[in-house]
Design an enzyme around this catalytic site. Sequence first.
Site, PDB file in Angstrom:
ATOM      1  N   CYS A   1     -19.958   9.257  -0.625  1.00 35.82           N
ATOM      2  CA  CYS A   1     -20.016   9.453  -2.056  1.00 35.82           C
ATOM      3  C   CYS A   1     -19.357   8.406  -2.760  1.00 35.82           C
ATOM      4  O   CYS A   1     -19.329   8.282  -4.043  1.00 35.82           O
ATOM      5  CB  CYS A   1     -19.580  10.938  -2.544  1.00 35.82           C
ATOM      6  SG  CYS A   1     -17.674  11.121  -2.181  1.00 35.82           S
TER       7      CYS A   1
ATOM      8  N   CYS B   1     -14.268   7.884   0.327  1.00 33.12           N
ATOM      9  CA  CYS B   1     -15.160   8.662   1.309  1.00 33.12           C
ATOM     10  C   CYS B   1     -16.379   7.448   0.961  1.00 33.12           C
ATOM     11  O   CYS B   1     -16.761   7.099   0.108  1.00 33.12           O
ATOM     12  CB  CYS B   1     -15.692   9.783   0.286  1.00 33.12           C
ATOM     13  SG  CYS B   1     -17.103  10.462   1.124  1.00 33.12           S
TER      14      CYS B   1
ATOM     15  N   VAL C   1       0.780  -1.323  -0.082  1.00 34.24           N
ATOM     16  CA  VAL C   1       0.045   0.035   0.034  1.00 34.24           C
ATOM     17  C   VAL C   1       0.862   1.482  -0.161  1.00 34.24           C
ATOM     18  O   VAL C   1       0.563   2.272   0.026  1.00 34.24           O
ATOM     19  CB  VAL C   1      -1.110  -0.048   1.251  1.00 34.24           C
ATOM     20  CG1 VAL C   1      -1.979  -0.945   0.869  1.00 34.24           C
ATOM     21  CG2 VAL C   1      -0.342  -0.393   2.412  1.00 34.24           C
ATOM     22  N   ASP C   2       2.075   1.107  -0.092  1.00 35.49           N
ATOM     23  CA  ASP C   2       3.063   2.250  -0.168  1.00 35.49           C
ATOM     24  C   ASP C   2       3.139   2.740  -1.584  1.00 35.49           C
ATOM     25  O   ASP C   2       2.636   2.074  -2.390  1.00 35.49           O
ATOM     26  CB  ASP C   2       4.561   1.886   0.498  1.00 35.49           C
ATOM     27  CG  ASP C   2       5.263   0.871  -0.313  1.00 35.49           C
ATOM     28  OD1 ASP C   2       5.253   1.229  -1.662  1.00 35.49           O
ATOM     29  OD2 ASP C   2       5.606  -0.083   0.255  1.00 35.49           O
TER      30      ASP C   2
ATOM     31  N   ALA D   1      16.010  -8.322  -1.641  1.00 36.81           N
ATOM     32  CA  ALA D   1      15.491  -7.698  -2.890  1.00 36.81           C
ATOM     33  C   ALA D   1      16.287  -6.946  -3.556  1.00 36.81           C
ATOM     34  O   ALA D   1      16.552  -6.900  -5.011  1.00 36.81           O
ATOM     35  CB  ALA D   1      14.032  -7.031  -2.760  1.00 36.81           C
TER      36      ALA D   1
ATOM     37  N   HIS E   1      -4.345  -4.251  -2.925  1.00 32.57           N
ATOM     38  CA  HIS E   1      -4.723  -4.086  -1.554  1.00 32.57           C
ATOM     39  C   HIS E   1      -4.711  -2.590  -1.117  1.00 32.57           C
ATOM     40  O   HIS E   1      -4.992  -2.068   0.083  1.00 32.57           O
ATOM     41  CB  HIS E   1      -3.764  -4.717  -0.654  1.00 32.57           C
ATOM     42  CG  HIS E   1      -3.550  -6.195  -0.591  1.00 32.57           C
ATOM     43  ND1 HIS E   1      -2.730  -6.940  -0.100  1.00 32.57           N
ATOM     44  CD2 HIS E   1      -4.558  -6.994  -1.147  1.00 32.57           C
ATOM     45  CE1 HIS E   1      -3.103  -8.460  -0.401  1.00 32.57           C
ATOM     46  NE2 HIS E   1      -4.226  -8.241  -0.985  1.00 32.57           N
TER      47      HIS E   1
ATOM     48  N   ASN F   1      12.862 -13.891  -3.457  1.00 33.66           N
ATOM     49  CA  ASN F   1      12.471 -13.684  -1.943  1.00 33.66           C
ATOM     50  C   ASN F   1      13.675 -13.785  -1.083  1.00 33.66           C
ATOM     51  O   ASN F   1      14.655 -14.632  -1.301  1.00 33.66           O
ATOM     52  CB  ASN F   1      11.356 -14.598  -1.592  1.00 33.66           C
ATOM     53  CG  ASN F   1      10.436 -13.998  -0.513  1.00 33.66           C
ATOM     54  OD1 ASN F   1      10.373 -13.005  -0.438  1.00 33.66           O
ATOM     55  ND2 ASN F   1       9.920 -14.972   0.267  1.00 33.66           N
TER      56      ASN F   1
HETATM   57  P1  OAD Z   1       4.686 -10.722   4.337  1.00 25.60           P
HETATM   58  O1  OAD Z   1       5.209 -10.165   5.670  1.00 25.60           O
HETATM   59  O2  OAD Z   1       3.598 -11.722   4.786  1.00 25.60           O
HETATM   60  O3  OAD Z   1       5.864 -11.326   3.773  1.00 25.60           O
HETATM   61  C1  OAD Z   1       6.909 -10.541   3.469  1.00 25.60           C
HETATM   62  C2  OAD Z   1       8.025 -11.649   2.753  1.00 25.60           C
HETATM   63  O4  OAD Z   1       9.296 -10.808   2.482  1.00 25.60           O
HETATM   64  C3  OAD Z   1       8.599 -12.726   3.562  1.00 25.60           C
HETATM   65  O5  OAD Z   1       8.607 -13.949   2.731  1.00 25.60           O
HETATM   66  C4  OAD Z   1      10.066 -12.321   3.708  1.00 25.60           C
HETATM   67  O6  OAD Z   1      10.833 -13.514   3.968  1.00 25.60           O
HETATM   68  C5  OAD Z   1      10.269 -11.580   2.489  1.00 25.60           C
HETATM   69  N1  OAD Z   1      11.212 -10.570   2.815  1.00 25.60           N
HETATM   70  C6  OAD Z   1      11.585  -9.516   3.844  1.00 25.60           C
HETATM   71  N2  OAD Z   1      12.712  -8.957   3.794  1.00 25.60           N
HETATM   72  C7  OAD Z   1      13.042  -9.361   2.406  1.00 25.60           C
HETATM   73  C8  OAD Z   1      13.934  -8.504   1.662  1.00 25.60           C
HETATM   74  N3  OAD Z   1      14.941  -7.483   2.262  1.00 25.60           N
HETATM   75  N4  OAD Z   1      14.112  -9.129   0.323  1.00 25.60           N
HETATM   76  C9  OAD Z   1      13.542  -9.909  -0.179  1.00 25.60           C
HETATM   77  N5  OAD Z   1      12.161 -10.450   0.445  1.00 25.60           N
HETATM   78  C10 OAD Z   1      12.084 -10.295   2.017  1.00 25.60           C
HETATM   79  O7  OAD Z   1       4.119  -9.611   3.561  1.00 25.60           O
HETATM   80  P2  OAD Z   1       3.041 -10.119   2.219  1.00 25.60           P
HETATM   81  O8  OAD Z   1       3.505 -11.118   1.727  1.00 25.60           O
HETATM   82  O9  OAD Z   1       3.426  -8.758   1.345  1.00 25.60           O
HETATM   83  O10 OAD Z   1      -2.500  -7.486   3.225  1.00 25.60           O
HETATM   84  O11 OAD Z   1       1.772  -9.960   2.749  1.00 25.60           O
HETATM   85  C11 OAD Z   1       0.538 -10.090   2.183  1.00 25.60           C
HETATM   86  C12 OAD Z   1      -0.257  -9.287   2.567  1.00 25.60           C
HETATM   87  O12 OAD Z   1      -0.595  -9.556   3.941  1.00 25.60           O
HETATM   88  C13 OAD Z   1      -0.137  -7.829   2.799  1.00 25.60           C
HETATM   89  O13 OAD Z   1      -0.447  -6.892   1.665  1.00 25.60           O
HETATM   90  C14 OAD Z   1      -1.254  -7.333   3.708  1.00 25.60           C
HETATM   91  C15 OAD Z   1      -0.897  -8.609   4.986  1.00 25.60           C
HETATM   92  O14 OAD Z   1      -2.024  -8.698   5.737  1.00 25.60           O
HETATM   93  C16 OAD Z   1      -3.434  -6.658   3.887  1.00 25.60           C
HETATM   94  O15 OAD Z   1      -3.286  -5.689   4.638  1.00 25.60           O
HETATM   95  C17 OAD Z   1      -4.862  -6.641   2.940  1.00 25.60           C
END
Ligand code: OAD
Length: 239
Positions: free
Chosen positions: A126, A123, A99-100, A225, A115, A207
């Site tokens: 509206c 809003c 969301v950034d 990354a 997301h 990852n």
């Molecule tokens: P997570 O926090 O679940 O996973 C982050 C992943 O990034 C993990 O697999 C880490 O190993 C990896 N990681 C951490 N540091 C890293 C780096 N420097 N380089 C590469 N990989 C790295 O985050 P998301 O998978 O994005 O949703 O989470 C999915 C959704 O869950 C989010 O969009 C959010 C959350 O609840 C909502 O809020 C709807």
Amino acid sequence: MVEMTDIRNIVILTGAGVSAESGIDTFRDAGGLWEKHRVEDVATPEAFARDPDLVHRFYDMRRAAIQTKKPNDAHYALAELDRHWRGEGRNLLIVTQNVDDLHERAGAERLLHMHGEHLVALCQACEIRSPWTGPMQHRPPCPICGTPSLRPDVVWFGEMPYHIPEIYSAIRTADLFVSIGTSGAVYPAAGFVRDAKQQGAKTLELNLEPSQGSHFFDEARYGPATEVVPEWVDELLDL
Ligand code: OAD
């Protein structure tokens, strides 16, 4: 099997790991957001109905914090790939769960926020979205209709992610699907790799460590990354 040199249509899914080295907390790593805050307290429609002040405080803090962060080399590499690929008339779509706004600040253009976005207000009166950088805790009026009923335009648990038809349509024609910095814990995003694979795409995971769905990928590269993404983009653009 698709040869790398035949690739024309790429779909890239990104998650919190791509922004981790910019100083934005991930969700599920040690010390991640969901360790410090309960999802049920801050990230559901029920939480917002129950305690809007708490939810607004949480998102006001996050909205302020991301504006102090900068894109990193992974965001810049993906923006560069988007530019090059477009120059060659090839398709690419970055689907981010983040969301950034770091992908767009790095220059990526073909991007969907499935997301939602911290820097957008929705809003509830509206239903119009407006760019938003400040707090919402004091219940400011909607810039369109004047009603003080703004909410962060982020998808909460139990809500439908955005842009699903466009995402599946891109996956249907993808010959390469790449997942970057996501744990594979949240659906429907976690299922995209299987959909892409089923229709014949090559699949790649970048990852820090194997994700929950790592066995679905044809290839995986593990590391930060800011290292693995620029390396992969350089390789692809050198082909
Ligand atoms: P997570 O926090 O679940 O996973 C982050 C992943 O990034 C993990 O697999 C880490 O190993 C990896 N990681 C951490 N540091 C890293 C780096 N420097 N380089 C590469 N990989 C790295 O985050 P998301 O998978 O994005 O949703 O989470 C999915 C959704 O869950 C989010 O969009 C959010 C959350 O609840 C909502 O809020 C709807």
